[in-house]
Design a protein around this motif. Structure first.
Motif, short mmCIF file in Angstrom:
data_model
loop_
_atom_site.label_atom_id
_atom_site.label_comp_id
_atom_site.label_asym_id
_atom_site.label_seq_id
_atom_site.Cartn_x
_atom_site.Cartn_y
_atom_site.Cartn_z
N PRO A 31 33.12 30.05 46.40
CA PRO A 31 33.59 31.14 45.52
C PRO A 31 34.72 31.95 46.14
CG PRO A 31 31.19 31.07 45.58
CD PRO A 31 31.67 30.15 46.65
N TYR A 35 38.56 32.48 44.73
CA TYR A 35 39.11 33.81 44.51
C TYR A 35 40.44 33.99 45.23
CZ TYR A 35 39.81 38.77 45.45
OH TYR A 35 40.36 40.00 45.60
N TYR A 207 36.84 36.44 39.82
CA TYR A 207 36.52 35.07 40.27
C TYR A 207 37.32 34.02 39.49
CZ TYR A 207 33.52 30.89 40.92
OH TYR A 207 33.03 29.64 41.18
N PHE A 275 29.80 36.25 42.24
CA PHE A 275 30.76 37.26 41.81
C PHE A 275 30.20 38.23 40.78
CE2 PHE A 275 33.79 35.05 44.28
CZ PHE A 275 34.80 35.96 44.55
#
Length: 504
Positions: A31, A35, A207, A275
């Motif tokens: 993640p 990002y 995200y 997120f």
């Protein structure tokens, strides 16, 4: 010697490989990589990388394992000649180095599962993690004393790992339904819980909002290819070891595609849980999402405890479930590496599997004690960086060059297609011989360039040199192992499934 066990079904084999691929990095690394590399736009290079490097390399290693019915050292000996078992030992020993510190991270997760019962980290998770729990030293060379609490967690972790592997496939298959299926269930729970929290949509926007300008940055493409390479357990001998146990009626190509897609889907889906909860933390703290977004160890042991503290209902239960999920993710990846070591050693040492497994686990625990000291976090950070940035790409490069050019990608493709309903085309040859090597060479050159002009992580040059020497020891040991057992190798291309005479 007892007859070799095989996976009882296609489902259990897929679960095993998926369990190895879906590790802690899927939750705390992917993640953050998305990002920081263009948000939703990152999925474009990521999916291209999946098709051009992830699936081709995964199928290649499955073909190697199934073709030779061996662990990595003997597999390359049988395919290429006895002297090439050196390359297989490199894989096995690097895998051993990985599991020595990976087991310590699992131990932290075990400890934090217990801490969650009464939220022992209190109102200051950073101070608890660095000062109270790890009692971290001020510098890399400040090894200090051994952390007894971490030792306790490590004992639990290694007993669990041993129990998962000591009977081979029999114990592995039973454990898979816990260590693979349970994390999936918990991730779904966390996603559902996360998206219902105030501020969750702000976190998801950070995200997934695409920044297509990032696609013009070559570092984004390197990040995408690197994430695929690392997350599928490639170049560690794991896929080769697991694939040597596939039954006769399997579809190698379909299995590879299913495994790769399951891993990628889990990574993307887990990002929703991460997120959405980070958006909630930003909302309750009155700050921007960018101020709470962290990756890696800090996300798991500092940011998430802060989120847990802020939950209005049953934070203790949420904490226990979260860290129990991390434990299971770490255990499934760890015992897959131990199985890779087992496979390499048992091809040459005719001892009961439970004995070899026990020796491996005890050895990894003992070596891992260096990571359980006050300076252990620094050591984990440095060793992990150099393995992921240099050693694994280097091993992957050798693998595709050896198989693609010395053994022959078309020859391996012919074998794989013989045991697959869905056949590979010549595009696979081009990926193995050109696309994958070009990426790995570019990534290695970029990492070396950055490493020369800016030592990693702000550490002193001496600290980096120490890790270079440690990794150098691994290669020296690989040479020693290769020469020690070379004469005991079987003939090249011996004991392989099917009648392969037509290929020679």
């Amino acid at each position: 010697m007892a007859e070799r066990q095989i996976w009882s079904s296609r489902t259990t084999f897929i679960l095993a490989v998926v369990g190895s691929a879906i590790g802690l990095g899927n939750l705390w690394r992917f993640p953050y990589v998305v990002y920081t590399n263009g948000g939703g736009a990152f999925l474009i290079p990521y999916l291209i990388a999946l098709l051009t490097i992830g699936i081709p390399l995964l199928i290649l290693e499955m073909g190697i394992g199934y073709r030779t019915r061996s662990g990595a050292p003997r597999a390359f000996s049988r395919l290429l000649g006895r002297k090439y078992n050196l390359f297989g030992w490199m894989m096995v020993l690097v895998a051993f180095l990985i599991v020595t510190y990976y087991g310590v991270i699992v131990a932290w997760c075990v400890d934090y599962t217990v801490f969650s019962i009464n939220l022992s980290w209190g109102s200051d998770p950073p101070a608890f993690f660095y000062d109270s729990f790890l009692n971290i030293s001020d510098a890399f060379d400040g090894i200090g004393s051994i952390d007894i609490v971490v030792i306790g967690g490590a004992i639990v972790a290694w007993l669990w790992i041993y129990a998962s592997v000591f009977k081979g496939v029999i114990s592995l298959e039973k454990m898979l339904w816990i260590t693979v299926v349970l994390p999936w269930i918990l991730i779904i729970v966390f996603v559902v819980r996360g998206i219902t929290l105030p501020g969750a949509m702000d976190g998801l926007a950070f995200y997934l909002t695409p920044d297509f300008r990032a696609l013009l940055n070559p570092d984004v493409w390197v990040a995408a290819y690197g994430q695929i390479f690392y997350s599928l357990s490639l170049a560690t001998g794991v896929i080769i070891a697991y694939s040597r146990l596939i039954g006769e009626k399997q579809d190698l190509v379909k299995n590879g595609i299913i495994i790769a897609l399951a891993n990628s889907f889990t990574s993307i889906f887990a990002g929703l849980a991460v997120f959405s909860t980070l958006g909630y933390l930003a909302h309750t703290s009155g700050v921007e999402v960018t101020e709470v977004v962290k990756g890696g160890i800090e996300l798991a042991f500092i940011t998430y405890p802060s989120v847990i503290n802020a939950l209005p209902i049953m934070p203790e239960l949420f904490g226990v479930l979260f860290f129990l999920m991390l434990v299971n993710l770490g255990i499934s990846s760890s015992f897959s590496i131990v199985e890779s070591l087992n496979a390499g050693i048992l091809d040459y040492v005719k001892k009961p599997e439970w004995v070899v497994t026990g020796v491996i686990c005890i050895a990894a625990f003992i070596v891992g004690i260096i990571y359980m000291t006050n300076g252990g976090l620094y050591m984990i950070d440095l060793v992990d960086h150099y393995l992921m940035a240099y050693i694994l790409p280097f091993i992957g490069l050798l693998e595709v060059v050896f198989i693609g050019y010395l053994y022959g990608a078309p020859k391996m493709r012919t074998f794989i297609n013989r045991y697959s309903d869905l056949h590979l085309g010549r595009w696979w040859d081009y990926c193995i011989c050109f696309v994958v090597p070009v990426f790995l060479i570019f990534a290695l050159c970029l990492n070396v360039y950055e490493g020369i002009f800016q030592p990693y992580g702000g550490y002193e040059m001496l600290d980096n040199i120490i890790v270079y020497l440690l990794i150098g020891v691994i290669f020296i040991l690989a040479i020693f192992m290769s020469r020690l057992i070379r004469n005991s190798d079987d003939d090249v291309d011996s004991e392989v499934p099917g009648d392969m005479d037509s290929e020679h």
